[in-house]
Design a protein around this motif. Structure first.
Motif, PDB file in Angstrom:
ATOM      1  N   VAL A  20       0.837  -1.209   0.000  1.00  0.00           N
ATOM      2  CA  VAL A  20       0.000   0.000   0.000  1.00  0.00           C
ATOM      3  C   VAL A  20       0.870   1.257   0.000  1.00  0.00           C
ATOM      4  N   THR A  21       1.938   1.237   0.825  1.00  0.00           N
ATOM      5  CA  THR A  21       2.830   2.398   0.884  1.00  0.00           C
ATOM      6  C   THR A  21       3.503   2.641  -0.473  1.00  0.00           C
ATOM      7  N   SER A  25       3.095   5.899  -3.162  1.00  0.00           N
ATOM      8  CA  SER A  25       4.216   6.736  -3.571  1.00  0.00           C
ATOM      9  C   SER A  25       4.370   6.807  -5.089  1.00  0.00           C
ATOM     10  N   ARG A  26       3.693   5.915  -5.830  1.00  0.00           N
ATOM     11  CA  ARG A  26       3.798   5.925  -7.277  1.00  0.00           C
ATOM     12  C   ARG A  26       2.975   7.063  -7.878  1.00  0.00           C
TER      13      ARG A  26
END
Length: 514
Positions: A20-21, A25-26
């Protein structure tokens, strides 16, 4: 067991949180992202191999960059919005355009500025002797010689506020190495000989129908006018040595204009009419066509041009546009469906048919015809035969079939006489470089064949080779195309033919095994 289950759950939790992190960040790719991508293009080396230039431009809107790299030192320089770069034949400088800023041009368009008041390109010359940059403003085109000359020519834009559709503008011949410069006014178009010896240009008068055709000699610095009379000129071209010129000229000052072929040779004072519409060999009712280009053969003994039925006056029409009816009549026996006819209409109206002017004999030969519209010459136009072709008998078939059949002819370049040698052929028919053989692929047995032009003897070149010469991966419901040929070796001695994995050296005469 419980400890293992808890540990497993903890691992899953860490992995999921990490995913998920990472996803958060994408950066999301949106339509606007594509516009930020860059294209690398227009790569070229200088002839001495010391320099390379290339462009990096945005995918859509915005400004790009022109880069210049010195290969030995690795030094790289760049210019914003540089484009259309060209090295001089002697590798002494780089000449290129610099376009106005993209947002400035867009703003001018929004304001509705006239074409003459729009921001214009500038010309830059990057001199390698001292790495200096020379700027010339408001330049619409430029040209360099192909070989052996440091001269360039650039054509200026009209002055601001002046209608760009009026008579010609200033042409400048300039040598960046010596600094020598010559200007010519009211120039409509221009061309260099490939060796840069002659710069030819056509001038028009502001106050009359007078047209001038002049030749500037870069070696002597002199200018010679070879035509100066009322009428129109076009398609000025030179031979490789800059010692001969051909052009189209008409004395008609009103439409329709019917052109003649004119010819000039070094040492002569004027260009002379050599192929009028009434010339021997010209089809009745035809003339040299303004829609064709002119080309000398490599040795300069032939001048190729195009012919077509002479234009006729438009019939008088007293109806207003809103009083006219436009009707399309469709018929099931039309060779092309109506929609295709509409798409190709303008191209067909401008179609021309190849002819040749034999300079030493002062005569012409009509090579292509209405029933054989396409022609390919060999040996830089010096070969005595050419390959003619026609798809006309099979046009209706293309409505339901993707096969583009053609009939092929051998054409005598000296007389225009022809002979059909292949009927309803489909793939890759060509003449060998010296014109000794006709090479073609027969889809019915998937083999390559040669035909000797002299005796018309035919040989199957690949039938005994245990490999496929057609595209074995093409699974469409069509006849698969061959892989093609790589080229010829030592003139006519061998032809190199592809199969799926290999290249076969094949003797077109059949005397040696592949």
């Amino acid at each position: 067991m419980r400890k293992i289950t808890v540990l497993f759950a903890l691992i899953i939790h860490v992995v999921l949180v990490g995913q998920v992190t990472a996803q958060e960040s994408r950066k999301l790719i949106e339509q606007s992202t594509y516009y930020e991508w860059k294209n690398v293009g227009s790569q070229q080396f200088s002839k001495n191999g010391e320099w390379i230039s290339f462009e990096i431009n945005p995918q859509r809107d915005g400004d790009g960059w022109l880069y210049l790299k010195r290969i030995g030192s690795g030094q790289v320089d760049s210019v914003a919005r540089g484009t259309d770069a060209s090295f001089s034949p002697n590798s002494n400088f780089l000449v290129f355009k610099v376009a106005p800023q993209w947002n400035v041009v867009r703003h001018a368009r929004v304001e509705g500025k006239s074409q003459s008041d729009m921001p214009k390109d500038s010309l830059f010359i990057w001199n390698f002797s001292d790495m200096s940059l020379k700027k010339i403003e408001r330049v619409k085109s430029f040209s360099t010689a192909s070989d052996g000359s440091d001269w360039i020519a650039y054509h200026k834009e009209p002055d601001p506020g002046r209608d760009s559709n009026s008579s010609g503008t200033t042409l400048v011949a300039y040598n960046p190495v010596t600094g020598e410069e010559h200007s010519f006014e009211n120039v409509d178009n221009y061309t260099f000989s490939s060796n840069g010896r002659l710069l030819g240009f056509i001038q028009s008068s502001n106050n009359s129908d007078l047209t001038s055709v002049s030749l500037f000699n870069t070696e002597s610095g002199t200018t010679q006018t070879v035509i100066e009379e009322e009428g129109s000129a076009a398609r000025l071209t030179f031979d490789n040595e800059g010692g001969q010129a051909g052009l189209l000229f008409t004395k008609d000052t009103e439409d329709p204009k019917i052109y003649s072929l004119y010819y000039w040779k070094d040492g002569e004072s004027v260009a002379v009419e050599v192929i009028p519409p009434s010339a021997s060999g010209m089809p009745e009712g035809w003339s040299a066509s303004i829609n064709s280009s002119l080309n000398f053969s490599d040795n300069g003994t032939r001048l190729y041009f195009g012919t077509a039925p002479s234009p006729e006056p438009e019939p008088q029409d007293t109806l207003l546009p809103n009083e006219r009816y436009h009707v399309e009549v469709w018929h099931w026996e039309d060779p092309l469906i109506q929609s295709q006819q509409n798409v190709q209409k303008q191209r067909e109206l401008r179609r021309t048919y190849d002819a040749v002017f034999h300079i030493n004999d002062r005569r012409m030969a009509q090579l292509a015809r209405e029933d054989m519209p396409e022609l390919r010459t060999i040996q830089g136009g010096e070969g005595d035969i050419a390959l003619g072709s026609s798809h006309l008998p099979y046009r209706m078939m293309t409505t339901w079939s993707s096969r583009n059949y053609r009939d092929y002819y051998l054409v005598d370049v000296n007389t225009g006489e022809r002979e059909m040698v292949l009927e309803r052929d489909l793939f890759h028919t060509s003449l060998s470089p010296d014109g000794e053989y006709l090479l073609y692929y027969n889809y019915t047995d998937s083999s390559w064949y040669s035909m000797s032009v002299e005796g018309r003897s035919i040989r199957n070149l690949t039938g005994d080779i245990p490999h496929e010469f057609y595209n074995i991966l093409d699974d469409r419901p069509l006849v698969p195309s061959p892989y093609g040929i790589a080229g010829w070796v030592e003139g006519n001695r061998y032809v190199l033919i592809y199969d799926h994995h290999d290249i076969w050296q094949v003797d077109p005469a059949g005397n040696q095994d592949p």
